[in-house]
Write a protein that holds these residues in place. Structure first.
Motif, short mmCIF file in Angstrom:
data_model
loop_
_atom_site.label_atom_id
_atom_site.label_comp_id
_atom_site.label_asym_id
_atom_site.label_seq_id
_atom_site.Cartn_x
_atom_site.Cartn_y
_atom_site.Cartn_z
N MET A 1 0.85 -1.17 0.00
CA MET A 1 0.00 0.00 0.00
C MET A 1 0.90 1.24 0.00
SD MET A 1 -2.96 1.15 2.72
CE MET A 1 -3.78 -0.39 2.70
N THR A 2 0.61 2.17 -0.87
CA THR A 2 1.41 3.39 -0.97
C THR A 2 0.99 4.40 0.07
OG1 THR A 2 -0.10 4.38 -2.56
CG2 THR A 2 1.70 3.04 -3.45
N ARG A 3 1.85 5.41 0.24
CA ARG A 3 1.54 6.47 1.22
C ARG A 3 0.25 7.18 0.85
NH1 ARG A 3 7.01 7.80 0.31
NH2 ARG A 3 6.33 9.57 -0.91
N LEU A 6 -3.00 5.49 2.07
CA LEU A 6 -3.26 5.40 3.51
C LEU A 6 -4.23 6.49 3.94
CD1 LEU A 6 0.37 4.87 4.86
CD2 LEU A 6 -1.42 3.16 4.67
N SER A 7 -5.09 6.15 4.87
CA SER A 7 -5.96 7.17 5.44
C SER A 7 -5.14 8.05 6.39
CB SER A 7 -7.12 6.53 6.20
OG SER A 7 -6.65 5.91 7.37
N ASP A 8 -5.67 9.20 6.72
CA ASP A 8 -4.96 10.10 7.63
C ASP A 8 -4.72 9.45 8.98
OD1 ASP A 8 -4.76 12.12 5.79
OD2 ASP A 8 -6.57 13.16 6.46
N THR A 10 -4.41 6.23 9.69
CA THR A 10 -3.39 5.19 9.55
C THR A 10 -2.01 5.81 9.39
OG1 THR A 10 -5.01 3.76 8.48
CG2 THR A 10 -2.71 3.16 8.23
N LEU A 11 -1.93 6.90 8.65
CA LEU A 11 -0.67 7.59 8.44
C LEU A 11 -0.10 8.09 9.77
CD1 LEU A 11 1.22 8.55 6.13
CD2 LEU A 11 -0.04 10.70 6.17
N ARG A 14 1.10 5.16 11.95
CA ARG A 14 2.42 4.64 11.56
C ARG A 14 3.54 5.57 11.99
NH1 ARG A 14 2.08 1.52 5.79
NH2 ARG A 14 0.58 -0.03 6.47
N LEU A 69 6.67 9.51 5.51
CA LEU A 69 5.32 9.54 6.06
C LEU A 69 5.00 10.91 6.66
CD1 LEU A 69 5.14 6.06 7.81
CD2 LEU A 69 4.12 6.72 5.64
N HIS A 73 2.10 13.52 5.55
CA HIS A 73 1.15 14.07 6.51
C HIS A 73 1.16 15.60 6.48
CE1 HIS A 73 -1.32 14.42 10.03
NE2 HIS A 73 -0.38 15.12 10.66
#
Length: 80
Positions: A1-3, A6-8, A10-11, A14, A69, A73
């Motif tokens: 899964m790419t950046r 990703l949902s906010d 999940t980001l 991580r 990441l 964000h």
């Protein structure tokens, strides 16, 4: 899964996980150092050296993974 996929939530999760890995690695090797300083034996010093090497590897990997990441964000949050 790419950046980008990703949902906010999940980001951010991580990012926090990688920061936690860095902090725990730092304090973990510090505990081994304290043990080595208290004893006069060679074994704890060898164990501390190994824990330091492992901590450096974990911290380096976490830093390498957290930077993209956090940039993603920041881009999502501030648009820069």
């Amino acid at each position: 899964m790419t950046r980008e996929a990703l949902s906010d939530k999940t980001l951010v999760s991580r990012i926090r996980t990688y920061i936690l890995v860095m902090v725990l690695s730092f304090f973990g090797q510090g505990a081994f150092l304290a043990n080595a300083l208290q004893s006069g034996d060679v074994g704890p010093w060898i164990l501390w050296a190994v824990s330091l090497a492992v901590a450096v590897v974990f911290i380096t990997i976490a830093c390498i993974r957290v930077v993209p990441l956090s940039r993603e964000h920041r881009r999502r949050t501030w648009g820069t």
